[in-house]
Motif scaffolding. Structure first.
Motif, PDB file in Angstrom:
ATOM      1  N   TRP A   9       2.974 -14.245   8.149  1.00 22.88           N
ATOM      2  CA  TRP A   9       3.674 -13.604   6.704  1.00 22.88           C
ATOM      3  C   TRP A   9       2.782 -12.977   6.042  1.00 22.88           C
ATOM      4  O   TRP A   9       1.246 -13.235   5.948  1.00 22.88           O
ATOM      5  CB  TRP A   9       4.252 -14.688   6.176  1.00 22.88           C
ATOM      6  CG  TRP A   9       5.377 -15.505   6.637  1.00 22.88           C
ATOM      7  CD1 TRP A   9       5.681 -15.655   7.857  1.00 22.88           C
ATOM      8  CD2 TRP A   9       6.825 -15.790   5.838  1.00 22.88           C
ATOM      9  NE1 TRP A   9       7.061 -16.227   7.987  1.00 22.88           N
ATOM     10  CE2 TRP A   9       7.550 -16.152   6.872  1.00 22.88           C
ATOM     11  CE3 TRP A   9       7.155 -15.355   4.623  1.00 22.88           C
ATOM     12  CZ2 TRP A   9       8.800 -16.717   6.392  1.00 22.88           C
ATOM     13  CZ3 TRP A   9       8.424 -15.889   4.175  1.00 22.88           C
ATOM     14  CH2 TRP A   9       9.333 -16.619   5.392  1.00 22.88           C
ATOM     15  N   GLU A  13       5.803 -10.939   1.638  1.00 19.15           N
ATOM     16  CA  GLU A  13       6.611 -11.882   1.931  1.00 19.15           C
ATOM     17  C   GLU A  13       6.428 -13.374   1.439  1.00 19.15           C
ATOM     18  O   GLU A  13       7.501 -14.068   0.938  1.00 19.15           O
ATOM     19  CB  GLU A  13       6.869 -12.112   3.449  1.00 19.15           C
ATOM     20  CG  GLU A  13       7.139 -10.754   4.277  1.00 19.15           C
ATOM     21  CD  GLU A  13       6.909 -10.904   5.728  1.00 19.15           C
ATOM     22  OE1 GLU A  13       7.925 -10.653   6.624  1.00 19.15           O
ATOM     23  OE2 GLU A  13       5.761 -11.338   6.129  1.00 19.15           O
ATOM     24  N   LYS A  16       7.644 -12.947  -2.464  1.00 20.70           N
ATOM     25  CA  LYS A  16       8.783 -13.087  -2.529  1.00 20.70           C
ATOM     26  C   LYS A  16       9.839 -14.519  -2.083  1.00 20.70           C
ATOM     27  O   LYS A  16      10.705 -14.834  -2.996  1.00 20.70           O
ATOM     28  CB  LYS A  16       9.554 -12.031  -1.249  1.00 20.70           C
ATOM     29  CG  LYS A  16      11.040 -11.823  -1.502  1.00 20.70           C
ATOM     30  CD  LYS A  16      11.692 -10.634  -0.537  1.00 20.70           C
ATOM     31  CE  LYS A  16      13.151 -10.377  -0.792  1.00 20.70           C
ATOM     32  NZ  LYS A  16      13.565  -9.184  -0.131  1.00 20.70           N
ATOM     33  N   ASN A  17       9.094 -14.881  -1.249  1.00 25.36           N
ATOM     34  CA  ASN A  17       9.747 -16.251  -0.694  1.00 25.36           C
ATOM     35  C   ASN A  17       9.602 -17.423  -1.767  1.00 25.36           C
ATOM     36  O   ASN A  17      10.270 -18.475  -2.018  1.00 25.36           O
ATOM     37  CB  ASN A  17       9.118 -16.772   0.521  1.00 25.36           C
ATOM     38  CG  ASN A  17       9.709 -18.001   1.095  1.00 25.36           C
ATOM     39  OD1 ASN A  17       9.305 -19.186   0.833  1.00 25.36           O
ATOM     40  ND2 ASN A  17      10.901 -17.801   1.749  1.00 25.36           N
ATOM     41  N   LYS A  47       3.925 -19.843   7.167  1.00 22.79           N
ATOM     42  CA  LYS A  47       4.896 -20.279   6.204  1.00 22.79           C
ATOM     43  C   LYS A  47       4.916 -21.678   6.296  1.00 22.79           C
ATOM     44  O   LYS A  47       4.911 -22.322   5.080  1.00 22.79           O
ATOM     45  CB  LYS A  47       6.241 -19.776   6.414  1.00 22.79           C
ATOM     46  CG  LYS A  47       7.336 -20.162   5.290  1.00 22.79           C
ATOM     47  CD  LYS A  47       8.713 -19.627   5.723  1.00 22.79           C
ATOM     48  CE  LYS A  47       9.670 -19.879   4.614  1.00 22.79           C
ATOM     49  NZ  LYS A  47       9.764 -21.408   4.080  1.00 22.79           N
TER      50      LYS A  47
END
Length: 103
Positions: A9, A13, A16-17, A47
């Motif tokens: 990632w 990303e 945002k996550n 992740k």
């Protein structure tokens, strides 16, 4: 685990996550050992590793999320005795006994 779930990632990303800024992620990498891998000039993340790290509480600041107490203070000129300001009172509240007269 499928290939898509185990991909690398980007920092955008991850931000945002987890609903945080780039600055927060860079701070976590630098100060809190966030699991990250540098590839050239870019940071990449797994992740699953980041989620486990967050769940462990490693992202939290000491003292239940509050800003840590200052470990050192600087000498700040205060108003003359008997004359105080909101700034000098705030400095004294945050760093008792460490504020001194500067010449």
């Amino acid at each position: 685990m499928n290939e898509m779930a185990d991909r690398w990632w980007s920092i955008n990303e991850i931000c945002k996550n987890h609903g945080v800024s780039n600055d927060s992620v860079y701070k976590w990498i630098d100060r809190h050992n966030m699991p990250a891998h540098r590839i050239g000039r870019l940071w990449k993340f797994k992740k699953s590793q980041v989620d486990a790290w967050v769940e462990s509480g490693a992202a939290a600041e000491p003292g239940s999320g509050a800003s840590p107490a200052p470990t050192s203070c600087i000498c700040v000129p205060l108003p003359r005795p008997g004359r105080t300001s909101k700034l000098s009172n705030r400095l004294l509240d945050n760093c008792p006994g460490a504020i001194t007269w500067c010449c």
